[in-house]
Scaffold this motif. Structure first.
Motif, PDB file in Angstrom:
ATOM      1  N   SER A  17       0.793  -1.232   0.000  1.00  7.98           N
ATOM      2  CA  SER A  17       0.000   0.000   0.000  1.00  7.98           C
ATOM      3  C   SER A  17       0.825   1.282   0.000  1.00  7.98           C
ATOM      4  O   SER A  17       0.320   2.327  -0.377  1.00  7.98           O
ATOM      5  N   THR A  18       2.084   1.220   0.391  1.00  6.27           N
ATOM      6  CA  THR A  18       2.917   2.419   0.446  1.00  6.27           C
ATOM      7  C   THR A  18       3.282   2.879  -0.962  1.00  6.27           C
ATOM      8  O   THR A  18       3.769   2.078  -1.759  1.00  6.27           O
ATOM      9  N   LYS A  67      17.925  -4.037   3.092  1.00  5.94           N
ATOM     10  CA  LYS A  67      17.642  -3.606   4.461  1.00  5.94           C
ATOM     11  C   LYS A  67      17.260  -2.136   4.498  1.00  5.94           C
ATOM     12  O   LYS A  67      16.344  -1.737   5.214  1.00  5.94           O
ATOM     13  N   TYR A  68      17.976  -1.313   3.731  1.00  5.43           N
ATOM     14  CA  TYR A  68      17.649   0.118   3.673  1.00  5.43           C
ATOM     15  C   TYR A  68      16.238   0.321   3.123  1.00  5.43           C
ATOM     16  O   TYR A  68      15.456   1.081   3.686  1.00  5.43           O
ATOM     17  N   LEU A  73      10.463   1.563   3.651  1.00  7.68           N
ATOM     18  CA  LEU A  73       9.185   1.058   3.134  1.00  7.68           C
ATOM     19  C   LEU A  73       8.880  -0.255   3.848  1.00  7.68           C
ATOM     20  O   LEU A  73       9.290  -1.327   3.397  1.00  7.68           O
ATOM     21  N   SER A  74       8.184  -0.182   4.941  1.00 11.07           N
ATOM     22  CA  SER A  74       7.997  -1.368   5.790  1.00 11.07           C
ATOM     23  C   SER A  74       7.263  -2.513   5.100  1.00 11.07           C
ATOM     24  O   SER A  74       7.447  -3.670   5.452  1.00 11.07           O
TER      25      SER A  74
END
Length: 103
Positions: A17-18, A67-68, A73-74
């Motif tokens: 959704s982001t 990882k970044y 952006l979870s």
């Protein structure tokens, strides 16, 4: 004298959704890689909405970049979509299929 062609591994970023386009994601990935002394190519995917692709030289570890991305952006999912591609076009993967073209 020519150098050997670099080959790249291509990764695709999608989220549930982001938003990932129009939020300076490509520039942020580029800056992160510059600060970490990593080679990277980054483009929006044209055939898939809300998708960004990045490429790193083949065989390099992508975990620090992943990882970044997951940190900012979870809900991002990052998948390897192509390997060992010389001079890749990231926006449309089918362009990388060499047999499609004649010279």
């Amino acid at each position: 004298m020519y150098q050997e062609l670099l080959k790249w591994d291509i990764y695709e970023i999608r989220t549930k959704s982001t938003p990932i386009t129009g939020v300076m994601l490509r520039g942020r990935i580029r800056k992160f890689c510059l600060e970490n002394k990593r080679n990277v190519l980054v483009e929006n995917a044209q055939e898939i909405k809300e998708s960004v692709r990045f490429a790193i030289p083949s065989g390099e570890d992508s975990s620090i970049i992943q990882k970044y991305i997951n940190k900012i952006l979870s809900d991002a999912s990052i998948n390897l979509v192509e390997e060992d591609i010389p001079n890749p076009v990231l926006s449309k993967l089918k362009v990388n299929v060499e047999d499609r073209y004649t010279l």
